[in-house]
Structure formats: structure tokens, C-alpha cells
Design an enzyme around this catalytic site. Sequence first.
Site, PDB file in Angstrom:
ATOM      1  N   GLY A 214      39.230  30.815  37.080  1.00 14.42           N
ATOM      2  CA  GLY A 214      37.957  31.261  36.534  1.00 14.42           C
ATOM      3  C   GLY A 214      37.570  32.682  36.864  1.00 14.42           C
ATOM      4  O   GLY A 214      36.451  33.096  36.577  1.00 14.42           O
ATOM      5  N   GLU A 216      38.172  35.324  35.472  1.00 16.94           N
ATOM      6  CA  GLU A 216      37.840  36.112  34.284  1.00 16.94           C
ATOM      7  C   GLU A 216      36.544  35.665  33.623  1.00 16.94           C
ATOM      8  O   GLU A 216      36.183  36.158  32.554  1.00 16.94           O
ATOM      9  CB  GLU A 216      38.986  36.021  33.264  1.00 16.94           C
ATOM     10  CG  GLU A 216      40.146  36.932  33.572  1.00 16.94           C
ATOM     11  CD  GLU A 216      40.872  36.558  34.858  1.00 16.94           C
ATOM     12  OE1 GLU A 216      41.139  37.463  35.671  1.00 16.94           O
ATOM     13  OE2 GLU A 216      41.162  35.375  35.075  1.00 16.94           O
ATOM     14  N   TRP A 286      44.638  30.556  42.665  1.00 18.03           N
ATOM     15  CA  TRP A 286      45.492  30.054  41.597  1.00 18.03           C
ATOM     16  C   TRP A 286      46.594  29.108  42.062  1.00 18.03           C
ATOM     17  O   TRP A 286      47.046  28.261  41.299  1.00 18.03           O
ATOM     18  CB  TRP A 286      46.156  31.230  40.875  1.00 18.03           C
ATOM     19  CG  TRP A 286      45.229  32.005  40.010  1.00 18.03           C
ATOM     20  CD1 TRP A 286      44.442  33.061  40.363  1.00 18.03           C
ATOM     21  CD2 TRP A 286      44.981  31.789  38.615  1.00 18.03           C
ATOM     22  NE1 TRP A 286      43.735  33.514  39.290  1.00 18.03           N
ATOM     23  CE2 TRP A 286      44.043  32.753  38.205  1.00 18.03           C
ATOM     24  CE3 TRP A 286      45.477  30.884  37.683  1.00 18.03           C
ATOM     25  CZ2 TRP A 286      43.581  32.832  36.887  1.00 18.03           C
ATOM     26  CZ3 TRP A 286      45.027  30.961  36.373  1.00 18.03           C
ATOM     27  CH2 TRP A 286      44.080  31.926  35.993  1.00 18.03           C
ATOM     28  N   ASN A 304      41.535  38.183  41.556  1.00 17.39           N
ATOM     29  CA  ASN A 304      40.740  39.378  41.262  1.00 17.39           C
ATOM     30  C   ASN A 304      39.238  39.118  41.258  1.00 17.39           C
ATOM     31  O   ASN A 304      38.783  37.993  41.057  1.00 17.39           O
ATOM     32  CB  ASN A 304      41.134  39.943  39.897  1.00 17.39           C
ATOM     33  CG  ASN A 304      40.960  38.931  38.776  1.00 17.39           C
ATOM     34  OD1 ASN A 304      41.859  38.141  38.529  1.00 17.39           O
ATOM     35  ND2 ASN A 304      39.820  38.925  38.111  1.00 17.39           N
ATOM     36  N   ASP A 347      43.064  44.435  38.114  1.00 20.37           N
ATOM     37  CA  ASP A 347      43.492  43.045  37.976  1.00 20.37           C
ATOM     38  C   ASP A 347      44.796  42.771  38.722  1.00 20.37           C
ATOM     39  O   ASP A 347      45.656  42.024  38.260  1.00 20.37           O
ATOM     40  CB  ASP A 347      43.645  42.656  36.504  1.00 20.37           C
ATOM     41  CG  ASP A 347      43.754  41.148  36.322  1.00 20.37           C
ATOM     42  OD1 ASP A 347      42.960  40.413  36.928  1.00 20.37           O
ATOM     43  OD2 ASP A 347      44.666  40.699  35.595  1.00 20.37           O
TER      44      ASP A 347
END
Length: 577
Positions: A214, A216, A286, A304, A347
Site C-alpha cells: 500500500g 503507493e 512487502w 518507500n 522509489d
Amino acid sequence: MIPSPRYLAVFVPLLFAALASPTARAADEVQNTSTTTSSPMPSTFAPVSQSQLDSAAGNTSDWLHPNGSYAQTRFYPATQINRTNVAKLRPVFIFQTAVNESMETAPIVSNGVMFITTSFNHVYAVDAVTGKEFWHYKHKMGPVTTFCCGPNNRGVAISGDRLFMGTLDAKLVALNAKTGNVLWETKIADPDEGYSETMAPTVVDGKVLIGTNGGEYGIRGFVKAFDANSGQLLWTFYTIPDTGQEGVWATKDATGRDEKRDIAAEKKQLADKGGDFYKTLGGGVWMTPAVDRKTHTVFFVVGNPSPDLYGAIRPGDNLYTDSLVAIDLDTGKYKWHYQYVPHDVWDLDAVSPPILIDVRDTNGTMIPGVIHGGKTGHIYVHDRATGRLIRFSQAMIPQENMWTLPTAEGARMLPGANGGVEWSPMAFDPKTRLAYAANLHQPMTYQVTDAPYPGGSKLWLGGAFKVIPSEEQWGKLSAVNVDTGKVAWDFKTAQPLIGGVLVTGGGLVFNGEGNGLFRAFDASTGKKLWEFQCGAGVNAPAVSYSVRGKQYVAVAAGGNTQLDFKRGNTVLVFALP
């Protein structure tokens, strides 16, 4: 972590009206109509004990963790398949799933049974020798799924007689390993706010550990521990602290290079804005955490900040994004962190899972360590007790114009936003002292735009990163000596590498490519010894196991949405004639 806009059309999230979901549902409340039984599980299948999970690194029969063990070395010790005979490796069965979409799963193998996951949260139990299907579970997806990088799932965790899987609609599901029936289901977070799950969890001491996607979408990242028996939440560690996320106002990255930050301007922005942006600062986790059983410490890396490229809205170092973090297994309390890229606007999140090994300190003494392969193209070597950076490797891929700030027109910098080492798990061979990393080379430009928070279900990049069509893209499998940081050998591939690495006691390194080629290399020299065309992108990490004295190697070939490699729906299993 997000693909370049060249591929964004593939990633349109599935968004529907939000629907309230119970926190946990017990076994008698969960409908099992999503499980189809093809044949009974063999009577030889037995529950997996904590002792078996602890000793998995030396187990040549099973593959009980997504990355082989709690240390995550992805080293399989058996030697039946080796340098001298790998050229004879042949497929013994090919299992086709119902889902023709990207596959990033690392199968779990226990007592001759293989558990496979696919995109959109299907789970299969099959015979690990013949491919005969026992059961198939299809998760009943909720009305909202929001994900940036494909509908992937990277595997289940196993403990006792249960399997555990995170889902795209941000749930944690426990399945009966023998039948595939749902035992309980727990809501991890709200998918309508941008949360989703693709990582394989890990189970230890009755706790299921799982992070979140999530970054992004303006989420607040975390790692959570749930009770393996009931699904109840035990503790939460937020990867974005509610205070102190501005950090120490670092001006350099982990390698000592100037990031060209305007600290005075950032401090003014913080004074004007206040500190409430921690609620949407990103920091997804992740990949599967590593666990040190002796010290009861959990190690994971954090992705990020949000928005990816527009840093003016989030002044400061943005802790603990782009960091390696250690926390207490029993309580979730913070122990230490090390940040690789403070105030990341490129990123270049930390995403490949950490590996626990003994490392050589600067004085030559062997100490407990932890290593991580970064999107920057470096492998970082740390003191496991404190997080102190001992060394970083030579760059495995080209680095140019670092750290050029994104501009409105677009600024070119290498590496691009996909890496370096993406989410792909590395492997470590204790014999060669080499870490093996799958790398990407994708030249990109970074473009920034003013982008206020749009709401959790909307992509929030604060700009764009675009591949440069006139420049070549490729991959590189690199072997790095962790004691010196030197690259011992590398193998250049036609396409960027994403998916992961396996190394074995037979002196072999296995890695796949998006063009369908699955290869074996000499672990010491990098010489290619064998390859097989799998028919779809091999963008998942291989595993190995043995049944009745025969060694097998398995890998998924389903392609990859993130880099738009050819899709498929198969798991291929190889052995010697």
C-alpha cells in the site's frame, strides 16, 4: 514499489463500494464452498512442529518456509543434483492452475505434499512427486481490492496442521492443510484505504507475522502478529512512528553520497505543515521477515514513503521507510533500524527479504549478521545486534547521476525505480561465502508533480518514472563475496531479472528469466550448466526438496505483471532421470 508508467495500464485496481467486514470469523461461521476436493490427502501427511520449522535449514526432505528457513538463506543442502549431472535435469510433471496470471509463489513442501498459491489467492495441495491434485481453495474476494503491482501472492506459511495466507482484500486466512477448509479469517486492514497483502507470512511460536502493501496509496505501514489458533491480533509495529519520523535530517545515503536535500526548506515545511502526515506516509512491508530464534528478534525491510516522488509534502527522513528494522518477536517493540535512503524521492524502497548469516567484521572476526540486497544495486552487510553497517558491496548494476532530484520535466538517474534488487529474494551459500542476487537494469527518468493526498484507494505517486525506450534494459545475476563486498561473478541476461534465487549443496544456483528460461549455474564460477524453456516468464523463486531419496527442483512459470512478462499458469518440477 511500483512499475514504470509504461505498464500502468495493466495495474488498474479493482475498486468497488466498501463493505464492513468482521474482525475475525471462527471456523463454524466460514463457508467452505470455496474449497474443491479432488482426492484425499495421503495418510503420511503429518502436522509440522515448531521444532521442524526451527531446524528447516538442514532438512533435505521438505521446504517448510518460503525462503527455506527463518534465516532465509534459500540454501538447500542436498547434493544429489549437482554440477556433474545437472545437465540431465528433466521435467517430471507440470501442474497447471486455473489462473493464467503472474506467479511469484515459492511453494511449500511437507511430507511429499506441495502447497502452491496463485494470483487472486488460489491455493492448491498436490502430490510433490506426481502433481496429483488433492484440493483447491479459491478465496472469496471482498468487494474492494487495491493493489499497485499485480494481483500476486508469494506463498503460504505452514505450522501444525494449518496453512496461512494473506489476501488481496487485506485478510489473513487459516486453512486446514489436509482439507483446504477455512478455519478462520481475520481482517488485517481496510482495503478501501489502500491496504492489500501479497507477501508470504511466517509463523513462529504460535504467532503469524505479516506486513502490508500500500505504499503507493498513502497507507501507514506495519507488521502485525496474529494468534495462529484464533486469528486474534497480538501486537502491531508501525513502520511509520507517530512522532520522530523526521529522523536526524540525514544528508547522505548509506554509501555516503550526497542526496542533495535542502534541509532548511524541509524544516520550514515541517514547521508550516505539522507532523500529522505520518498517517499517510507509506512504508509497506512487502516480503517475509527473518527471525533470529536465539534472540527472539524479527528482521524486515520497509518500502518507500508516500507519495513516491513528491517529497515536499513529507519533510524529514521519513522513518522507517527504506530501512532495515529489528523488533522483539514477543512484543513487537522496536530494537533498532538502519535507513538506506533517507527522504526517498526515487522509489528505491528496501524490499528484498533480509538474510541472517554470520559475517566478517572489519577486524576479521565472525559475528552474527544480517544482509540485504537493495534496489540501489548494493548488498548491505550489518551487525545483527545493533544494525551497524559493516560494509556494502560493489554496485552490481550501473549507477549514474545519483542522487539527481526529480524535476517537472523529468530527470534521468540510474538505477531506475525497479532496481537493482527488487522484491526478488537473494540466496546465500555458506560454502562459497557468496550471496546471489537477481538484478534489474531499467534506465528511467523521474518526474515530480505537486500531489496532495487523494484518498487511500487512488494511486498517489506525486509524479512518474518512465523507462527510456532508446536505452537497453537487461538483467544480471550477481554473486557477491559478503566478507569483501566484491562481485565474484555475474551473468547478464536479455531481460531484467525479477523473481529470486535458489542455491544448493550440489554447488548450483537456480534462477529464471521473463523470457521463460530457467537456468542452473555453477555456484563458484557462474558458468551456465543447464537451461529449460518453461513457456512463460519464470519470475518466482525456485525451491528444492526430496521424496523417498529423490531430489526435485520446482519453480512457477506464470510471468510477471510488473514488468509485463509472458503470463502462464504452471508449476514445473524437475528431477534427474
